[in-house]
Design a protein around this motif. Structure first.
Motif, PDB file in Angstrom:
ATOM      1  N   PHE A  52      66.003  72.024  55.953  1.00  0.00           N
ATOM      2  CA  PHE A  52      65.189  71.565  54.825  1.00  0.00           C
ATOM      3  C   PHE A  52      66.128  71.240  53.663  1.00  0.00           C
ATOM      4  CE2 PHE A  52      62.160  72.205  51.295  1.00  0.00           C
ATOM      5  CZ  PHE A  52      61.165  71.334  51.724  1.00  0.00           C
ATOM      6  N   THR A  76      59.887  67.688  54.496  1.00  0.00           N
ATOM      7  CA  THR A  76      60.322  68.104  55.820  1.00  0.00           C
ATOM      8  C   THR A  76      61.763  67.666  56.038  1.00  0.00           C
ATOM      9  OG1 THR A  76      59.749  68.037  58.163  1.00  0.00           O
ATOM     10  CG2 THR A  76      59.438  66.019  56.919  1.00  0.00           C
ATOM     11  N   ASP A 106      57.845  73.497  53.036  1.00  0.00           N
ATOM     12  CA  ASP A 106      58.389  72.833  54.220  1.00  0.00           C
ATOM     13  C   ASP A 106      57.214  72.656  55.184  1.00  0.00           C
ATOM     14  OD1 ASP A 106      59.583  72.035  56.586  1.00  0.00           O
ATOM     15  OD2 ASP A 106      61.138  73.568  56.552  1.00  0.00           O
ATOM     16  N   ARG A 108      56.985  71.681  58.117  1.00  0.00           N
ATOM     17  CA  ARG A 108      57.197  72.101  59.513  1.00  0.00           C
ATOM     18  C   ARG A 108      57.076  73.609  59.698  1.00  0.00           C
ATOM     19  NH1 ARG A 108      62.040  68.246  61.638  1.00  0.00           N
ATOM     20  NH2 ARG A 108      60.831  66.317  61.533  1.00  0.00           N
TER      21      ARG A 108
END
Length: 120
Positions: A52, A76, A106, A108
């Motif tokens: 990140f 991301t 983030d 993800r």
């Protein structure tokens, strides 16, 4: 739509947003993200890094301040747009860190506290 019905519909929409914001802020509390800096391997010519682009403390925070403006950064790894926006956010951070609450998400791997901020 008649004027009274239209006003009621607008008022209901605003009330729903305010209720959602108050509930969200009440449920999620924690220290704000601090010491924001760019990840050392961040590249603006290659999007192959799996890391990140922002590092810092309390990055798992997901709370919205009741008494302070909150900037929520969604991003991301492997994304040039996220890298460019991360650079802008980190550049502004020192100037506004005492005036604005920062939340860095983030997409993800959002923390449990950040999940309510993400609409799927």
């Amino acid at each position: 739509m008649k004027p009274n019905i239209r006003a009621l519909a607008i008022f209901s929409s605003i009330a729903a947003v305010l209720i959602f914001t108050v509930v969200l802020a009440a449920e999620v509390t924690g220290p704000p993200a601090t010491d924001l800096k760019l990840a050392p391997d961040l590249s603006f010519s290659d999007d192959s890094s799996d890391n990140f682009p922002i590092e810092g403390k309390n990055l798992s925070d997901g709370s919205i301040a009741n008494d302070q403006a909150t900037v929520i950064f969604f991003g991301t790894a492997n994304c040039w747009n996220t890298a460019r926006e991360a650079e802008r956010l980190v550049r502004l951070y020192p100037q506004y860190k005492d005036k604005i609450r920062f939340v860095v998400v983030d997409l993800r791997s959002p923390s449990r506290a950040q999940r309510p901020l993400i609409v799927r």
